[in-house]
Motif scaffolding. Structure first.
Motif, PDB file in Angstrom:
ATOM      1  N   GLY A 112       0.804  -1.226   0.000  1.00 47.52           N
ATOM      2  CA  GLY A 112       0.000   0.000   0.000  1.00 47.52           C
ATOM      3  C   GLY A 112       0.827   1.262   0.000  1.00 47.52           C
ATOM      4  O   GLY A 112       0.422   2.288   0.509  1.00 47.52           O
ATOM      5  N   GLY A 113       2.007   1.171  -0.545  1.00 44.20           N
ATOM      6  CA  GLY A 113       2.826   2.373  -0.645  1.00 44.20           C
ATOM      7  C   GLY A 113       3.805   2.480   0.498  1.00 44.20           C
ATOM      8  O   GLY A 113       4.990   2.561   0.306  1.00 44.20           O
ATOM      9  N   GLY A 114       3.309   2.426   1.717  1.00 42.28           N
ATOM     10  CA  GLY A 114       4.190   2.646   2.863  1.00 42.28           C
ATOM     11  C   GLY A 114       4.819   4.007   2.730  1.00 42.28           C
ATOM     12  O   GLY A 114       4.243   4.925   2.139  1.00 42.28           O
ATOM     13  N   LYS A 115       6.005   4.125   3.273  1.00 46.63           N
ATOM     14  CA  LYS A 115       6.724   5.366   3.042  1.00 46.63           C
ATOM     15  C   LYS A 115       7.707   5.129   1.906  1.00 46.63           C
ATOM     16  O   LYS A 115       8.903   5.014   2.116  1.00 46.63           O
ATOM     17  CB  LYS A 115       7.452   5.807   4.307  1.00 46.63           C
ATOM     18  N   GLY A 116       7.139   4.954   0.709  1.00 45.66           N
ATOM     19  CA  GLY A 116       7.985   4.626  -0.430  1.00 45.66           C
ATOM     20  C   GLY A 116       8.005   5.733  -1.457  1.00 45.66           C
ATOM     21  O   GLY A 116       7.115   6.578  -1.501  1.00 45.66           O
ATOM     22  N   VAL A 117       9.038   5.718  -2.260  1.00 46.44           N
ATOM     23  CA  VAL A 117       9.165   6.705  -3.327  1.00 46.44           C
ATOM     24  C   VAL A 117       9.538   5.990  -4.616  1.00 46.44           C
ATOM     25  O   VAL A 117      10.430   5.135  -4.625  1.00 46.44           O
ATOM     26  CB  VAL A 117      10.239   7.759  -2.983  1.00 46.44           C
ATOM     27  N   ILE A 118       8.820   6.314  -5.680  1.00 47.92           N
ATOM     28  CA  ILE A 118       9.181   5.802  -7.000  1.00 47.92           C
ATOM     29  C   ILE A 118       9.846   6.935  -7.771  1.00 47.92           C
ATOM     30  O   ILE A 118       9.299   8.039  -7.838  1.00 47.92           O
ATOM     31  CB  ILE A 118       7.941   5.312  -7.766  1.00 47.92           C
ATOM     32  N   ILE A 119      10.995   6.648  -8.320  1.00 49.02           N
ATOM     33  CA  ILE A 119      11.692   7.665  -9.108  1.00 49.02           C
ATOM     34  C   ILE A 119      11.824   7.161 -10.537  1.00 49.02           C
ATOM     35  O   ILE A 119      12.287   6.041 -10.765  1.00 49.02           O
ATOM     36  CB  ILE A 119      13.099   7.954  -8.541  1.00 49.02           C
ATOM     37  N   LEU A 126       5.983  10.237  -5.559  1.00 48.64           N
ATOM     38  CA  LEU A 126       6.510  10.146  -6.913  1.00 48.64           C
ATOM     39  C   LEU A 126       7.562  11.199  -7.221  1.00 48.64           C
ATOM     40  O   LEU A 126       7.448  12.357  -6.829  1.00 48.64           O
ATOM     41  CB  LEU A 126       5.368  10.326  -7.923  1.00 48.64           C
ATOM     42  N   VAL A 127       8.572  10.737  -7.946  1.00 47.84           N
ATOM     43  CA  VAL A 127       9.527  11.660  -8.564  1.00 47.84           C
ATOM     44  C   VAL A 127       9.538  11.319 -10.043  1.00 47.84           C
ATOM     45  O   VAL A 127       9.862  10.194 -10.409  1.00 47.84           O
ATOM     46  CB  VAL A 127      10.944  11.487  -7.982  1.00 47.84           C
TER      47      VAL A 127
END
Ligand code: SF4
Ligand code: SF4
Ligand code: FES
Ligand code: FES
Lengths: 157, 645
Positions: free
Chosen positions: B433-440, B461-462
């Protein structure tokens, strides 16, 4: 190039450490025992074994005074010039060693037997002035005692 | 919140703030060398001594390493503290050469400042100084180890902060040496920051040594235009030449640092071969003559072929002002077409990113640094956004998992400053569910569906833009229905183009007529165009750029346009035979040699007028809130001011 057996044993040493860096001193000492001193080649080999860069091994190698990054004689004399030994007139002992061996600090005798290096306290303050020769510690030094020690060390394997 | 008193001033700071930082917050600078806000505390130099008069600790303390606590009463001016600091500086100066006059750091040197501030002005030491052999560290940085005061800033930056492994500290005690295992170029793509971070002149910028002193430079706040991260810089100019570029702090973007491309890639700015003269049919002419000719040519073309056969072409290199006026210029020409992108894929991806991003889902740099996982999607990060690699490294060091998705497409040369796991598709990134994640990812040439899938993951998102001002190009392309040039040409919808800092591929030039071209660099189109209008680069112009996260940032003109004085052609000296170069021309003239360039958006405004339109202020209407943007501030994300989707 180090022999395969040494390589395998060092790899095992590194593998058993929690972090590779922790095994660095052991690896450097083993390589130094093999080459006589820690050669540039040995630094690179240690780096490969430890997964560090040669610079990172060099940082450690040049920090420890018992890792030799230049060729040394068969036995290295570490003579303490730190505070307690200084109070016990280590200057006299150091001068005596220089004269007797015919070398300055950092120098190696012409016969390749001894290299003379100052060191900063070896934990023998109670027995100052102190030195070690080829890893054997000696305390309460006098010029006579130095003569005896060097004579004995020269013949000891 | 600890409350303490520093030099009779009551201060309240956040827990964990050091006494040094607390003092700084009320305008008291305690001398310091090893302390740097971006680095871990070393407490190595002992210069920041203060005396604690009362409270939980007493006596002389190192203020950089002492957390502020309730009830502390601190004196920075106590005689004992003053004495301590002056002795420390005297001892740090023992080995330092007295060579400020031949040191390129002189004038911008922390050691100079704090030696004076510390009250050490007379040398008592008469002994020999410790000296070192310097190393060759590549073409960017000059090494002068004798100047070192052992603050350990360089190595803490290089290894800890930037993840480099080929530079460090060797030896011990009075022999510590900061350098490489063997001579050779520094490997880290962030190595140039050593210049900024060393408080003395050990590392100086080889590309600009001995050209000028700090007080000679012309400065202004600027924004790096090499990629869409938009790091803040300060170009240092002297006699119309950009001598050095240094990092400028912006905690929302680049922190304190910049990458080596930003710092060293600058020869094109000073290049004497840059096209600087307006030209008409192969001959140089006055600027207004060229503008008139361009207006005439546009009118002529529109009459013959109709406005919709004409395209005004920009690129992601244009400032926001230029992009806005480009659209108005097309209007003034009777409804011509507009292109901000050459390539359909680039435009599609760039626009999809600008549409998908909003205040909630767009990562701040802090979000990257604090992420629990980061997924890099088929991304050559060191190419598309180098400084973000340092943000990812922070997350990595804090325990985040880093994934590189579909990495096989990437060139092998990249050494990223963190460890990662390669996976084939985004689905293999284990996140819930995303969590504290970042997609670059890079937005250019990405399938919009793929970008949308990423956006629906719940992660922050980046989406890096193709080109420094790609985000703005996407917004305007959306607003004005701009089409990619390649498409228009292929469909034969366009037969003529007017180019503004556009990178038109050579193959397209066979099928279109170039009416006029405005640029600061020579492109294929420059040779095809009968009219050439030279424009200013980002160091010579005012403008606004919008970075990958939609952050609008203002850059200011850092120097006037014109040929650098150094190496100026003898013709400007009034005599082709006079020995030149060391002295400015003795001939008086009203114009700056080679200084005819104008900001692209100003040229557009002139054309609009010539075509009968109203003179226009670019940042008006919905953009007007950007007018007051502070060039020294942190910029503003356009979502916050109601722009964007
Ligand atoms: S080289 Fe500069 S930054 Fe590095 S320890 Fe010396 S003075 Fe400090
Ligand atoms: S990361 Fe990009 S914007 Fe930042 S300094 Fe480097 S090239 Fe310039
Ligand atoms: S001072 Fe010499 S052994 Fe400690
Ligand atoms: S700044 Fe505090 S010890 Fe160096």
């Amino acid at each position: 190039m180090i022999p395969e057996t040494l390589k395998i044993s060092l790899e095992a040493r590194v593998a058993s450490a929690i972090t590779a860096r922790e095994a660095a001193v052991d690896v450097m000492k083993e390589l130094q025992a093999h080459y006589g001193w820690l050669t540039d080649e040995a630094v690179e080999e240690a780096a490969t074994l430890l997964g560090l860069s040669p610079l990172q091994v060099e940082e450690l190698a040049t920090f420890y005074e018992m890792i030799y990054r230049r060729p040394v004689g068969k036995k290295v004399i570490h003579v303490c010039d730190s505070i307690s030994c200084w109070c016990a007139d280590c200057d006299k002992i150091i001068q005596y060693l220089k004269d007797k061996l015919g070398v300055g600090l950092g120098g190696t005798t012409a016969d390749g037997m001894f290299t003379l290096i100052p060191c900063c306290c070896m934990g023998m303050c109670g027995d100052s002035p102190a030195m070690s020769v080829g890893g054997t510690p000696y305390g309460r030094l006098t010029t006579e005692l130095v003569d005896e020690i060097l004579e004995a060390e020269r013949h000891k394997a | 919140m600890p409350k303490l008193i520093i030099d009779d001033i009551p201060v309240e700071v956040a827990p964990g703030t050091s006494v040094l930082e607390a003092a700084r917050s009320v305008g008291i600078t305690i001398p310091h060398f090893c302390y740097h806000p971006a680095l871990a505390i070393a407490a190595a130099c002992r210069l920041c001594a203060v005396k604690l008069l009362d409270g939980p600790v007493k006596g002389i303390q190192m203020s950089c390493a002492l957390p502020a606590q309730d009830g502390m009463v601190v004196s920075t001016t106590d005689p004992e503290a003053l004495k301590m600091r002056s002795l420390v500086i005297e001892w740090l100066m023992l080995n330092h050469p007295h060579d400020c006059p031949v040191c390129d750091e002189g004038g911008e040197c922390l050691l100079q400042d704090f030696t004076i501030a510390g009250g050490h002005s007379r040398r008592r030491y008469q002994g020999k100084k410790r000296t070192f052999q310097n190393q060759y560290l590549g073409e960017g940085i000059h090494h002068e180890m004798n100047r070192c005061i052992e603050c350990y800033r360089c190595v803490r930056f290089y290894q800890d902060y930037a993840g480099g492994t080929d530079f460090g500290v060797m030896g011990s005690a009075g022999r510590v040496y900061f350098g490489r295992f063997q001579e050779g170029a520094l490997e880290s793509p962030f190595s140039g920051n050593l210049v900024d971070i060393c408080p003395t002149g050990v590392f100086t910028d080889k590309t600009g040594r001995f050209r000028a002193r700090y007080w000679d430079y012309q400065f202004a706040p600027s924004i790096c235009q090499h990629c869409s991260v938009g790091c803040n810089t300060s170009p240092q100019n002297f006699e119309r030449e950009t001598i050095k570029i240094v990092g400028r702090r912006n905690d929302q973007v680049n922190g304190w640092f910049i990458c080596d491309r930003a710092r060293f890639d600058k020869t094109y700015l000073n290049d004497p071969q840059r096209p600087r003269e307006p030209r008409l049919d192969g001959a140089t002419c006055g600027y207004d003559v060229a503008v008139d000719a361009a207006a005439k040519s546009i009118r002529e073309f529109v009459r013959q072929h109709g406005a919709d056969k004409l395209a005004f072409v920009g690129s992601t290199r244009l400032s926001l002002e230029g992009m806005i006026l480009l659209a108005q210029l097309a209007d003034a020409a009777g409804g011509a077409r507009i292109c901000y992108f050459g390539d359909a894929g680039q435009q599609q991806g760039s626009m999809a990113a600008a549409k998908l991003l909003n205040e909630e889902n767009t990562a701040y740099v802090k979000d990257i640094e604090q992420a629990q996982w980061v997924s890099l999607h088929a991304l050559d990060l060191m190419e598309e956004g180098p400084m973000l690699a340092l943000a990812v490294r922070k997350a990595f060091l804090a325990g985040a998992q880093i994934f590189l998705v579909a990495a096989e497409a990437l060139p092998a040369r990249d050494v990223l400053p963190f460890k990662y796991t390669s996976v084939e598709t985004l689905n293999q990134v284990p996140f819930e569910g995303g969590g504290k994640g970042v997609i670059i990812c890079g937005a250019g040439s990405k399938d919009p569906d793929l970008l949308a899938e990423m956006a629906s993951s719940g992660a922050k998102l980046v989406m890096l833009q193709p080109g420094p001002n790609g985000f703005a190009a996407a917004l305007l392309a959306q607003e004005h229905g701009a089409a990619p040039l390649k498409e228009l040409v292929a469909a034969r919808q366009v037969r003529g183009v007017v180019c503004f800092e556009a990178d038109v591929p050579e193959v397209l030039l066979a099928d279109v007529e170039v009416l006029a071209n405005a640029d600061w660099r020579r492109e294929a189109v420059t040779d095809t165009s009968p009219i050439f209008l030279p424009t200013t680069t980002w160091v010579e112009s005012d403008g606004t750029a919008i970075n990958f996260e939609g952050r609008a940032q203002r850059f200011q003109r850092t120097r006037i346009a014109g040929l650098p004085l150094k190496g100026l052609d003898p013709k400007y000296y009034g005599s082709a035979t006079e020995a030149v170069s060391l002295h400015p021309p003795r001939v008086h003239r009203k114009e700056v040699p080679g200084g005819a360039e104008r900001d692209a958006w100003r040229v557009m405004a002139q054309l609009i007028e010539r075509l009968g339109g109203e003179p226009i202020e670019p940042l008006s209407g919905k953009w007007s809130s950007l007018k007051s943007l502070d060039p020294e501030g942190e910029g503003v994300r356009i979502f916050e001011i109601g722009l964007g989707e």
